[in-house]
Design a protein around this motif. Structure first.
Motif, PDB file in Angstrom:
ATOM      1  N   ASP A  43      -5.233   8.256 -10.279  1.00  0.00           N
ATOM      2  CA  ASP A  43      -6.605   7.991 -10.747  1.00  0.00           C
ATOM      3  C   ASP A  43      -7.428   7.406  -9.593  1.00  0.00           C
ATOM      4  O   ASP A  43      -8.576   7.806  -9.360  1.00  0.00           O
ATOM      5  CB  ASP A  43      -6.625   6.943 -11.876  1.00  0.00           C
ATOM      6  CG  ASP A  43      -5.845   7.336 -13.114  1.00  0.00           C
ATOM      7  OD1 ASP A  43      -6.470   7.553 -14.143  1.00  0.00           O
ATOM      8  OD2 ASP A  43      -4.602   7.445 -13.047  1.00  0.00           O
ATOM      9  N   GLU A  66     -14.687   5.873 -13.254  1.00  0.00           N
ATOM     10  CA  GLU A  66     -13.983   4.938 -14.132  1.00  0.00           C
ATOM     11  C   GLU A  66     -13.273   3.837 -13.338  1.00  0.00           C
ATOM     12  O   GLU A  66     -13.207   2.697 -13.785  1.00  0.00           O
ATOM     13  CB  GLU A  66     -12.966   5.659 -15.025  1.00  0.00           C
ATOM     14  CG  GLU A  66     -12.290   4.659 -15.954  1.00  0.00           C
ATOM     15  CD  GLU A  66     -11.513   5.262 -17.084  1.00  0.00           C
ATOM     16  OE1 GLU A  66     -11.186   6.449 -17.044  1.00  0.00           O
ATOM     17  OE2 GLU A  66     -11.224   4.511 -18.025  1.00  0.00           O
ATOM     18  N   GLU A  67     -12.748   4.181 -12.145  1.00  0.00           N
ATOM     19  CA  GLU A  67     -11.988   3.183 -11.392  1.00  0.00           C
ATOM     20  C   GLU A  67     -12.793   2.518 -10.288  1.00  0.00           C
ATOM     21  O   GLU A  67     -12.483   1.395  -9.899  1.00  0.00           O
ATOM     22  CB  GLU A  67     -10.709   3.813 -10.803  1.00  0.00           C
ATOM     23  CG  GLU A  67      -9.935   4.722 -11.745  1.00  0.00           C
ATOM     24  CD  GLU A  67      -9.630   4.092 -13.105  1.00  0.00           C
ATOM     25  OE1 GLU A  67      -9.662   2.856 -13.225  1.00  0.00           O
ATOM     26  OE2 GLU A  67      -9.395   4.851 -14.067  1.00  0.00           O
ATOM     27  N   ASP A  81     -14.697  10.832 -14.586  1.00  0.00           N
ATOM     28  CA  ASP A  81     -13.427  10.294 -15.063  1.00  0.00           C
ATOM     29  C   ASP A  81     -12.339  10.991 -14.237  1.00  0.00           C
ATOM     30  O   ASP A  81     -12.083  12.186 -14.409  1.00  0.00           O
ATOM     31  CB  ASP A  81     -13.234  10.588 -16.560  1.00  0.00           C
ATOM     32  CG  ASP A  81     -12.061   9.782 -17.110  1.00  0.00           C
ATOM     33  OD1 ASP A  81     -11.283   9.266 -16.293  1.00  0.00           O
ATOM     34  OD2 ASP A  81     -11.941   9.683 -18.339  1.00  0.00           O
ATOM     35  N   ILE A  83      -9.056  10.833 -14.116  1.00  0.00           N
ATOM     36  CA  ILE A  83      -8.055  11.448 -15.003  1.00  0.00           C
ATOM     37  C   ILE A  83      -8.380  10.971 -16.408  1.00  0.00           C
ATOM     38  O   ILE A  83      -8.359   9.768 -16.680  1.00  0.00           O
ATOM     39  CB  ILE A  83      -6.604  11.028 -14.661  1.00  0.00           C
ATOM     40  CG1 ILE A  83      -6.233  11.449 -13.237  1.00  0.00           C
ATOM     41  CG2 ILE A  83      -5.629  11.643 -15.669  1.00  0.00           C
ATOM     42  CD1 ILE A  83      -4.803  11.080 -12.822  1.00  0.00           C
ATOM     43  N   THR A  86      -4.938   9.319 -18.982  1.00  0.00           N
ATOM     44  CA  THR A  86      -4.011   8.746 -17.999  1.00  0.00           C
ATOM     45  C   THR A  86      -2.667   8.375 -18.630  1.00  0.00           C
ATOM     46  O   THR A  86      -1.612   8.570 -18.028  1.00  0.00           O
ATOM     47  CB  THR A  86      -4.630   7.483 -17.362  1.00  0.00           C
ATOM     48  OG1 THR A  86      -5.803   7.890 -16.676  1.00  0.00           O
ATOM     49  CG2 THR A  86      -3.698   6.820 -16.379  1.00  0.00           C
TER      50      THR A  86
HETATM   51 CA    CA Z   1      -9.558   7.852 -16.849  1.00  0.00          CA
END
Ligand code: CA
Ligand code: IPD
Length: 264
Positions: A43, A66-67, A81, A83, A86
């Motif tokens: 991710d 997202e991260e 996004d 992944i 996840t």
């Molecule tokens: Ca995600």
């Protein structure tokens, strides 16, 4: 220009897919985030790659990932996004997808969602239709009955009452573990709706599929049936073939009213 953005998004999706395949089945290292959900090294690597690609191609644009994010206040925002699904990815269930949208002033104008396990790319741009590779996508024409299917993700949004109402009508109700994957199943006519309860930080799950599903003839709104922005927190989502949309909004309203009357 729109066409150039679309080609860019597709090439980023294919590169993300390579990273997913590189780690899949090899027990990628992971950690728990503040919300106790899993994030893997895959991710994070994909998210970083998206930021680098956008910085290089469109230095004035931002990324809401997202991260990790960059220049999040930009008018042109790539919402990603890395992944989706996840938890399934980490458990070696090949159901997760990459997704990326270009959001201008809060409105998604194009979206891609890539399935790296079957090398299938779902993509759409406003006014240009939605496609699975080179095949046009079309939502189903079905109503809610014993031949239809509704998927629920982040299911705190839908009460057991609402779920039971659907099941009593014979609807197959599932929670399959990926909002993006099940939303593109709505786009391709394989299910009638996906109800999503995510809010803060969860615009990344819906921004791309908003364009893909609507260009397939469906409808995507918040849980009250209203349009919403995709450059910040959302109020969940109802993703549907259009035909069943109002009925699902109605179920959600009934649920809120019931919850309110219990509070009094
Ligand atoms: Ca995600
Ligand atoms: C998750 C998936 C899942 C939904 C969760 C999301 P992630 O996204 O979309 O379907 O139920 O609420 O967080 O964390 O795998 O990107």
């Amino acid at each position: 220009m729109e066409h150039e953005y679309l080609e860019f998004a597709k090439s980023v999706a294919y590169e993300a897919g390579e990273v997913m395949r590189k780690y899949y089945g090899k027990k990628p290292s992971f950690r728990l985030k503040e919300d106790e959900t899993i994030v893997t090294i895959a991710d994070e690597e994909i998210n970083e790659m998206v930021i680098k690609r956008v910085e290089h191609a469109y230095p004035a644009h931002g990324v809401d990932g997202e991260e990790s994010s960059a220049k999040k206040d930009s008018k042109y925002l790539w919402v990603c996004d890395p992944i989706d699904g996840t938890a399934l990815f980490a458990r070696e269930v090949p159901f997760s997808m990459f997704s990326l949208a270009l959001v201008i002033d809060g409105e998604p104008v194009l979206g891609v969602a890539y399935d790296p396990f079957h090398n299938k790319l779902f993509w759409a741009a406003q006014g240009e239709g939605a496609w699975l590779d080179d095949m046009p996508l079309q939502v189903s024409q079905a109503k809610l009955d014993n031949r239809s299917m509704v998927n629920v993700e982040a299911s705190y949004a839908i009460s057991s009452d609402a779920r039971m109402t659907l099941e009593k009508r014979g609807v197959l109700v599932t929670s399959m573990g990926s909002a993006v994957r099940t939303a593109v199943m709505v786009a391709s006519g394989r299910m009638e709706a996906m109800i999503f309860g995510g809010t803060e930080g969860k615009n990344v799950d819906i921004a791309a599929v908003k364009v893909i599903v609507e260009e397939s003839g469906g409808k995507v709104t918040d849980l009250n049936g209203k349009e919403q922005r995709y450059d910040g927190a959302i109020n969940g989502a109802i993703v549907s073939n259009g035909m069943v949309h109002d009925e699902i909004v109605q179920y959600m309203q009934q649920q809120y009213e019931k919850e309110k009357s219990h509070e009094i």
